[in-house]
Design a protein around this motif. Structure first.
Motif, PDB file in Angstrom:
ATOM      1  N   ASP A 192      75.333  55.104 -65.830  1.00  0.00           N
ATOM      2  CA  ASP A 192      73.879  54.951 -65.728  1.00  0.00           C
ATOM      3  C   ASP A 192      73.498  54.175 -64.470  1.00  0.00           C
ATOM      4  O   ASP A 192      74.257  53.333 -63.987  1.00  0.00           O
ATOM      5  CB  ASP A 192      73.338  54.214 -66.955  1.00  0.00           C
ATOM      6  CG  ASP A 192      73.474  55.016 -68.227  1.00  0.00           C
ATOM      7  OD1 ASP A 192      73.255  56.244 -68.170  1.00  0.00           O
ATOM      8  OD2 ASP A 192      73.816  54.424 -69.279  1.00  0.00           O
TER       9      ASP A 192
ATOM     10  N   LYS B  23      67.264  53.279 -71.109  1.00  0.00           N
ATOM     11  CA  LYS B  23      68.101  53.089 -72.297  1.00  0.00           C
ATOM     12  C   LYS B  23      68.061  51.641 -72.760  1.00  0.00           C
ATOM     13  O   LYS B  23      68.028  51.355 -73.954  1.00  0.00           O
ATOM     14  CB  LYS B  23      69.549  53.479 -71.983  1.00  0.00           C
ATOM     15  CG  LYS B  23      69.783  54.964 -71.812  1.00  0.00           C
ATOM     16  CD  LYS B  23      71.266  55.233 -71.589  1.00  0.00           C
ATOM     17  CE  LYS B  23      71.535  56.728 -71.458  1.00  0.00           C
ATOM     18  NZ  LYS B  23      72.980  56.995 -71.207  1.00  0.00           N
TER      19      LYS B  23
ATOM     20  N   CYS C 247      70.026  51.904 -77.474  1.00  0.00           N
ATOM     21  CA  CYS C 247      68.942  51.594 -76.555  1.00  0.00           C
ATOM     22  C   CYS C 247      68.142  50.441 -77.146  1.00  0.00           C
ATOM     23  O   CYS C 247      68.228  50.142 -78.336  1.00  0.00           O
ATOM     24  CB  CYS C 247      68.047  52.807 -76.316  1.00  0.00           C
ATOM     25  SG  CYS C 247      67.314  53.480 -77.818  1.00  0.00           S
TER      26      CYS C 247
END
Length: 291
Positions: free
Chosen positions: A31, A80, A127
């Motif tokens: 990410d 997230k 998340c």
């Protein structure tokens, strides 16, 4: 994407921001890590981030409006995870969104404290928004170019910032490499504690009871309702070690002196001495060169 809220004050980025960036990079895997800067501020030290979102509007120099901006950003970009510092400004932000508070660590689970520090909780979340205690992680401040995206955000709230009242700081204990902490058990030898701190090249901190009694100023208070410190050495004199206090101690080494062998402070101490600080501190001064 993991989003880090970059706390600012008078156009400067708060140090805790770089701790959050460091943790975000550690857990990001594939990410990206983005930072969010709200209001007029110097964009510096974000070289480790993939992007900086900058709401470059002087209206938002008022941090009371940041909660509404953050809510809009979360709705727009759907990160997230959102990492926020557990500071007065961060706590205000958390009022706008469901948040895991008082996080001490964050990996596949979030480790947080509850019930006044008496219970540690591990929460599994893919998340979420996390309020991180200062001093929990190593900072990652990297100079260099970073992509900055300036965005406009409309909010329907108006809050006027009338005045900023800054606390009087005779010394910043968060910057010290050595802190000599004084508790109720050492309230009669504050002068010796100050001498010891000077010999060690450090400063004096305090537990809340000494601040409440007016023996030392609020700028010296260590703990949840005071300052979070991360010195190389914390020497705790006559401090029992209640969770409210030790929550603010992120020292590499803790040495505790206390008459009570069962004092909770010994749980976090690398070295402990069971004894009377009024007898031990003068001996310690004598050994290390104090007068």
């Amino acid at each position: 994407m993991i989003l880090v809220y970059a706390e600012t004050f008078e156009g400067k980025i708060a140090d805790i921001t770089y701790e959050l960036i460091g943790k975000a990079k550690e857990i990001a895997k594939d990410d990206e890590v983005w930072a969010l800067v709200i209001g007029k501020a110097e964009i510096e030290g974000f070289g480790a981030c993939d992007k900086v979102l900058h709401v470059d509007d002087e209206r938002f120099n008022n941090p009371s409006l940041h909660r509404y901006v953050l809510k809009k950003i979360v709705e727009m970009y759907r990160p997230k995870k959102v990492l926020i510092g557990n500071t007065p400004i961060g706590i205000d932000l958390a009022l706008a969104l469901p948040t895991v508070v008082s996080c001490l660590d964050l990996n596949s689970t979030a480790k947080a404290i509850s019930y006044g520090g008496k219970v540690f909780v591990e929460i599994e979340l893919d998340c979420g928004i996390f309020l991180i205690n200062k001093g929990s992680f190593q900072p990652l401040k990297v100079d260099g170019d970073v992509k900055v995206e300036k965005i406009d955000v409309d909010v329907d709230h108006e809050i006027e910032l009338i005045e900023v009242v800054k606390p009087e700081l005779d010394v910043d204990i968060t910057k010290a490499d050595v802190v000599v902490g004084v508790g109720r058990g050492a309230q009669n030898i504050v002068d010796l504690a100050e001498e010891l701190a000077e010999v060690l090249g450090g400063v004096v901190g305090a537990s809340r009871p000494l601040v409440d009694q007016g023996i030392l100023p609020p700028s010296r208070q260590v703990g949840r309702s005071g300052r979070t410190i991360s010195p190389k050495l914390y020497l705790a004199l006559g401090i029992s070690g209640a969770m409210e206090h030790v929550e603010g101690v992120k020292a590499k080494n803790v040495i505790a002196i206390n008459k009570d062998k069962n004092a909770p402070i010994f749980r976090i101490a690398r070295y402990g001495v069971v004894g009377d600080v009024e007898e031990i501190v003068p001996l310690l001064l004598e050994k290390i060169g104090g007068e």
